[in-house]
Design an enzyme around this catalytic site. Structure first.
Site, PDB file in Angstrom:
ATOM      1  N   CYS A 134       0.836  -1.205   0.000  1.00 47.86           N
ATOM      2  CA  CYS A 134       0.000   0.000   0.000  1.00 47.86           C
ATOM      3  C   CYS A 134       0.869   1.253   0.000  1.00 47.86           C
ATOM      4  CB  CYS A 134      -0.917  -0.016   1.222  1.00 47.86           C
ATOM      5  SG  CYS A 134      -1.885   1.484   1.393  1.00 47.86           S
ATOM      6  N   CYS A 137      -0.364   4.092   2.258  1.00 42.89           N
ATOM      7  CA  CYS A 137      -0.109   3.832   3.688  1.00 42.89           C
ATOM      8  C   CYS A 137       1.365   4.050   4.037  1.00 42.89           C
ATOM      9  CB  CYS A 137      -0.444   2.389   4.062  1.00 42.89           C
ATOM     10  SG  CYS A 137      -1.991   1.779   3.419  1.00 42.89           S
ATOM     11  N   ASP A 138       2.261   3.562   3.213  1.00 42.31           N
ATOM     12  CA  ASP A 138       3.653   3.426   3.640  1.00 42.31           C
ATOM     13  C   ASP A 138       4.669   4.274   2.874  1.00 42.31           C
ATOM     14  OD1 ASP A 138       2.846   1.566   5.522  1.00 42.31           O
ATOM     15  OD2 ASP A 138       3.022  -0.116   4.144  1.00 42.31           O
TER      16      ASP A 138
END
Ligand code: NAP
Length: 313
Positions: A134, A137-138
């Protein structure tokens, strides 16, 4: 008959737990099933920065543990049992686990979608330690580091562009000599100086001791192996595996309508084509799969389930 619940929720990620919270607060008799441990995808994320109000250093498991506590506080029963079958044919819907049958007036399905894995050595061990599924997300964790994006579809190419704002250099590793992604997105990527594409290449192995330090790539045409190692200064680099998703729809085949990709089509009211059965979270056909959109779906689905029990059951 056994206990008749107002609502059974299948799936204990953010969508299911948000639905549980709203149902519990609405005093619905609610049971939630999660297979192994609460959290779904987010439980794999070491740090959650993009959920409004998340504490500094908030972890995925920490966030969902509090969501589960909050739902329990409002009277929701949580059970760690794998649902093996559902039957929506009667007015009271049946949910089966290894421990028996459970019945409810309404159902919310929040089983999510799982990123497709490469299945190469090192991938599982280094997930959350340099291997990510993701970018939203990261991505921010790889500021000024090299980043490898695996895949050639819309997600991989879109996210490579997003990641180019963080990474020093982004390398798209694609197994063919032409991208699957839409032409317009490809053009954007080809015009970004810090993105390059490594064609005809697949990942053979991901290595590292605690963090990703090594990537072994193979050229599928020549068989040549290339080993990428983290520089001493960097210590690590990012590997984003973005090779598609697999919706967790096994329970639903031939029970409700799925779209061509296997997701459940539903609008803002989260209604499936079976009265009293709702969907929430990543399993729903949608554009953005994030905790914030999952919890929003969960709240909407619970409110609709409550309305169904009151007016249509
Ligand atoms: P996708 O379209 O299925 O693409 C998956 C990519 O991963 C393909 O390039 C595929 O290679 C590659 N791949 C699959 N398995 C692999 C493996 N084991 N090893 C290496 N490479 C592998 O998935 P997606 O990109 O996640 O997109 C899913 C859907 O969402 C699509 O319909 C897409 O159009 C849509 N979407 C749209 C947008 C947008 O419009 N901006 C953004 C994201 C997603 P091959 O090409 O060789 O098969």
């Amino acid at each position: 008959m056994d206990t008749l619940y107002d609502l059974i929720i299948i799936g204990g990620g953010p969508a299911g737990l948000a639905a549980a919270l709203y149902a519990g607060r609405a005093k619905m008799k609610t049971l939630l099933f999660e297979g192994e441990k609460y959290g779904g995808q987010i439980a794999l994320t070491t740090e959650v920065e993009n959920y409004p109000g998340a504490a500094v250093n908030e972890t995925g498991p920490g966030l969902v543990a509090r969501m589960a506590e909050q739902a329990e506080h409002f009277g929701v029963e949580l059970k760690l049992e794998n649902v093996t079958e559902v039957d929506f044919a009667s007015k009271d819907k049946k949910v089966t686990t290894a421990k028996g049958d459970y019945f409810a007036k309404t159902i919310i399905i929040a089983t999510g979608a799982n990123p497709r894995k490469l299945g190469v050595p090192g991938e599982a061990d280094l997930t959350g330690k340099g291997v990510s599924y993701c970018a939203t997300c990261d991505g921010a964790f790889f500021e000024d580091l090299p980043i490898y994006v695996i895949g050639g579809g819309d997600t991989a190419v879109d996210e490579a562009y997003f990641l180019s704002k963080f990474g020093r250099k982004v390398t798209i590793v694609h197994r063919r000599d032409e991208l699957r992604a839409a032409r317009s997105i490809q053009d954007k990527v080809f015009n970004t100086p810090n993105i390059e594409v490594m064609w005809d290449s697949v990942v053979e192995e991901i290595g590292g001791d605690g963090l990703v330090e090594k990537l072994v790539l193979k050229n599928v045409k020549t068989g040549e192996l290339t080993e990428v190692n983290a520089s001493e200064d960097d210590g690590t680099f990012g590997v984003f595996v973005l090779v598609g998703y697999i919706p967790a729809n096994e329970l639903l085949v031939d029970k409700i309508t799925l779209d061509e990709q296997g997701y459940v089509p539903a609008g803002e009211d989260m209604k499936t084509d079976v009265p009293g059965v709702f969907v929430a979270g990543d399993l729903r056909a949608k554009k953005l799969r994030q905790v914030v959109t999952a919890t929003s779906d969960g709240a909407l689905a619970a409110i609709q389930a409550e309305a169904y029990v009151q007016h249509e059951y």
